[in-house]
Design a protein around this motif. Structure first.
Motif, PDB file in Angstrom:
ATOM      1  N   TYR A  49      -8.573  -3.855  -3.139  1.00  0.00           N
ATOM      2  CA  TYR A  49      -9.041  -2.981  -2.064  1.00  0.00           C
ATOM      3  C   TYR A  49      -9.215  -3.755  -0.767  1.00  0.00           C
ATOM      4  N   ARG A  50      -9.755  -4.984  -0.901  1.00  0.00           N
ATOM      5  CA  ARG A  50      -9.986  -5.767   0.310  1.00  0.00           C
ATOM      6  C   ARG A  50      -8.688  -6.105   1.024  1.00  0.00           C
ATOM      7  N   SER A  51      -7.598  -6.278   0.243  1.00  0.00           N
ATOM      8  CA  SER A  51      -6.347  -6.635   0.909  1.00  0.00           C
ATOM      9  C   SER A  51      -5.554  -5.404   1.383  1.00  0.00           C
ATOM     10  N   LEU A  52      -5.685  -4.270   0.682  1.00  0.00           N
ATOM     11  CA  LEU A  52      -4.902  -3.091   1.068  1.00  0.00           C
ATOM     12  C   LEU A  52      -5.722  -2.040   1.807  1.00  0.00           C
ATOM     13  N   CYS A  93       5.282   9.493   7.868  1.00  0.00           N
ATOM     14  CA  CYS A  93       6.164  10.610   7.537  1.00  0.00           C
ATOM     15  C   CYS A  93       7.083  10.280   6.373  1.00  0.00           C
ATOM     16  N   ALA A  94       7.258   8.986   6.046  1.00  0.00           N
ATOM     17  CA  ALA A  94       8.119   8.639   4.928  1.00  0.00           C
ATOM     18  C   ALA A  94       7.565   9.184   3.607  1.00  0.00           C
ATOM     19  N   VAL A  95       6.231   9.242   3.470  1.00  0.00           N
ATOM     20  CA  VAL A  95       5.634   9.706   2.216  1.00  0.00           C
ATOM     21  C   VAL A  95       5.948  11.185   1.989  1.00  0.00           C
ATOM     22  N   LEU A  96       5.727  11.989   3.043  1.00  0.00           N
ATOM     23  CA  LEU A  96       6.013  13.419   2.924  1.00  0.00           C
ATOM     24  C   LEU A  96       7.515  13.654   2.758  1.00  0.00           C
ATOM     25  N   ALA A  97       8.321  12.866   3.463  1.00  0.00           N
ATOM     26  CA  ALA A  97       9.767  13.025   3.364  1.00  0.00           C
ATOM     27  C   ALA A  97      10.248  12.724   1.953  1.00  0.00           C
ATOM     28  N   ALA A  98       9.691  11.659   1.330  1.00  0.00           N
ATOM     29  CA  ALA A  98      10.109  11.310  -0.029  1.00  0.00           C
ATOM     30  C   ALA A  98       9.733  12.425  -0.993  1.00  0.00           C
ATOM     31  N   LEU A 116      -4.080   4.937   7.024  1.00  0.00           N
ATOM     32  CA  LEU A 116      -2.927   5.144   7.912  1.00  0.00           C
ATOM     33  C   LEU A 116      -1.770   5.841   7.213  1.00  0.00           C
ATOM     34  N   ILE A 117      -1.781   5.791   5.873  1.00  0.00           N
ATOM     35  CA  ILE A 117      -0.600   6.246   5.146  1.00  0.00           C
ATOM     36  C   ILE A 117      -0.463   7.760   5.143  1.00  0.00           C
ATOM     37  N   THR A 118      -1.593   8.483   5.297  1.00  0.00           N
ATOM     38  CA  THR A 118      -1.520   9.947   5.298  1.00  0.00           C
ATOM     39  C   THR A 118      -0.531  10.446   6.340  1.00  0.00           C
ATOM     40  N   ALA A 163       0.830  -1.198   0.000  1.00  0.00           N
ATOM     41  CA  ALA A 163       0.000   0.000   0.000  1.00  0.00           C
ATOM     42  C   ALA A 163       0.868   1.253   0.000  1.00  0.00           C
ATOM     43  N   VAL A 164       1.948   1.232   0.824  1.00  0.00           N
ATOM     44  CA  VAL A 164       2.845   2.386   0.866  1.00  0.00           C
ATOM     45  C   VAL A 164       3.521   2.583  -0.483  1.00  0.00           C
ATOM     46  N   THR A 165       3.957   1.476  -1.103  1.00  0.00           N
ATOM     47  CA  THR A 165       4.619   1.584  -2.414  1.00  0.00           C
ATOM     48  C   THR A 165       3.697   2.248  -3.431  1.00  0.00           C
ATOM     49  N   PHE A 166       2.455   1.780  -3.448  1.00  0.00           N
ATOM     50  CA  PHE A 166       1.448   2.316  -4.352  1.00  0.00           C
ATOM     51  C   PHE A 166       1.277   3.825  -4.163  1.00  0.00           C
ATOM     52  N   VAL A 167       1.044   4.224  -2.908  1.00  0.00           N
ATOM     53  CA  VAL A 167       0.782   5.634  -2.620  1.00  0.00           C
ATOM     54  C   VAL A 167       2.024   6.488  -2.843  1.00  0.00           C
ATOM     55  N   MET A 168       3.183   5.994  -2.388  1.00  0.00           N
ATOM     56  CA  MET A 168       4.392   6.802  -2.445  1.00  0.00           C
ATOM     57  C   MET A 168       4.814   7.076  -3.886  1.00  0.00           C
ATOM     58  N   THR A 169       4.690   6.069  -4.772  1.00  0.00           N
ATOM     59  CA  THR A 169       5.047   6.277  -6.169  1.00  0.00           C
ATOM     60  C   THR A 169       4.150   7.350  -6.776  1.00  0.00           C
ATOM     61  N   LEU A 170       2.823   7.197  -6.574  1.00  0.00           N
ATOM     62  CA  LEU A 170       1.887   8.158  -7.139  1.00  0.00           C
ATOM     63  C   LEU A 170       2.043   9.539  -6.508  1.00  0.00           C
TER      64      LEU A 170
END
Lengths: 224, 196
Positions: free
Chosen positions: B100-103, B114-119, B109-111, B45-52
């Motif tokens: 969706y059911r698995s992720l 802090c790794a997403v904003l940092a990247a 939680l990903i919002t 899920a993090v990979t998906f969101v962080m790339t986009l």
């Protein structure tokens, strides 16, 4: 709102519900910047400033923010204050801002601030919210200072940049690296849990005694 | 080009791993690492969101903010990430219900990861990848892969800790943090031993 309530709020922030050492919130920034005591102090003060301001504004606006979009609204308010703190630090203490680096804008996603907004400021009047901001901020700052002091004294043999030991002292280098940060925080939390357990068993032992005293007092017909 | 991409991947996913050597994204790292399957779900899920999110924030920074409104960076980035997470959640629900059911449970939680904003912040301020949309997106992807590697490795350790008889004051968070420190030491030590 009286002195007793304020004292209780500070007791909560500093000890019972310390954001870092008991609730384990805001760990990322704490692990990364506590390599020196001065960095810890700057980070603690920056978080406290944001926390007090955002608690005040959210508490003032609590009747106007719709329930459904409250988290988004809180994030906008918090990021606004973080930007202000960032600009002030860049203008007046550029060296400190450079040391905190990426972790200064990352105060936005520090769980402590959003947590207090959701748990306290959105349900209370402005004055207690400000005090809560100060209490939680102080608890976080003290925890950071503790962590920073351990890591700086043992890891580089200095305190606030002043060398404490002579040439013969070999610093424990691992403590200034990220793995050392994890372990120091782990040991610190373990120490807090140990002290808490001891305190609880002590108060439990003396509780029976005080319980008797209280009962005796209640029986006395003072009010008449 | 290939060399640049390899450099980004190695420097963000392995050598400068976000969890183990930059201590970013610790909350989900400690919170959602109880079993390998949930850890992998969170990682994906993090990979998906962080790339986009890196793609979106880079475009917005380049087209709207650069040299004009750079002081708005923090406010704009966190809003973009929060709305992107919401959007991804709705789209997955409609288009890919099985994914969706698995992720799904990890997405909100990903919002506050802090790794997403940092990247996002690093990708626009880092000189070596500045000026390229592709590199910025790949930077987000690599950082997220590093996060996934870290959280999956650690979930295996967590499973063993739960079976052990830990001294009382160390139960819960302390032993988890200390083990994370040891795993981080091993991870960083292994990589510093490799010479390219």
């Amino acid at each position: 709102m009286n002195a007793k309530d304020i004292l209780l709020q500070f007791k909560n922030g500093l000890f019972d519900r310390n954001p870092l050492l008991v609730q384990v919130l805001g760990v990322c920034a704490s692990l990364a910047i506590t390599t020196t005591v001065s960095n810890s102090l700057y980070m603690g003060l920056a978080v406290t400033a944001v926390l007090v301001c955002s608690n005040l504004l959210i508490s003032l606006l609590r009747r106007f923010i719709p329930e459904q979009v409250r988290i988004a609204a809180y994030i906008v308010i918090i990021s606004g204050f973080v930007t202000i703190v960032e600009m002030v630090m860049n203008a007046y203490m550029p060296s400190a801002a450079a040391k905190l680096g990426i972790f200064l804008p990352l105060i936005v996603v520090n769980c402590i601030i959003l947590g207090r907004a959701e748990a306290f400021a959105s349900k209370n009047t402005p004055l207690p919210s400000i005090i809560d901001g100060f209490a939680m901020g102080a608890g976080f700052t003290i925890a950071l200072l503790l962590l920073g002091a351990i890591r700086e004294i043992l890891g580089s043999g200095s305190f606030f940049g002043i060398q404490l030991f002579g040439q013969s002292y070999t610093p424990i280098g691992i403590l200034t690296s990220p793995p050392g940060a994890f372990m120091t925080l782990g040991c610190l939390i373990a120490l807090i849990q140990y002290l808490k357990d001891r305190l609880q068993s002590k108060t439990k032992a003396s509780a029976d005694q005080t319980h008797k005293d209280v009962k005796n007092k209640e029986v006395e017909p003072n009010d008449l | 080009m290939i060399f640049d991409i390899l450099t980004i991947f190695l420097s963000v996913a392995l050598v400068g791993n976000y969890v183990f050597s930059q201590t970013l994204g610790i909350c989900p790292f400690l919170g959602v690492s109880s079993s390998p399957s949930t850890a992998l779900g969170m990682g994906l899920a993090v990979t998906f969101v962080m790339t986009l999110s890196n793609a979106a924030t880079y475009l917005i920074f380049d087209l709207l903010l650069r040299d004009r409104f750079e002081y708005l960076q923090t406010v704009v980035f966190i809003l973009v990430i929060a709305s992107l997470v919401q959007l991804i959640e709705m789209m997955l629900k409609k288009l890919l219900p099985t994914l969706y059911r698995s992720l799904g449970i990890y997405l909100p939680l990903i919002t506050t990861n802090c790794a997403v904003l940092a990247a996002a912040n690093n990708a626009v301020s880092d000189e070596s990848i500045n000026g390229s949309f592709l590199f910025s997106t790949f930077y987000g992807f690599s950082a997220a892969i590093g996060f996934t590697i870290a959280i999956v490795i650690f979930s295996g350790v967590r499973a063993r800790i739960d079976e052990e008889d830990v001294p009382k004051p160390f139960r819960g968070t302390p032993i988890t943090l200390i083990c994370a420190g040891i795993v981080a030491m091993i991870f960083n030590g292994l990589l510093s031993g490799i010479r390219f």
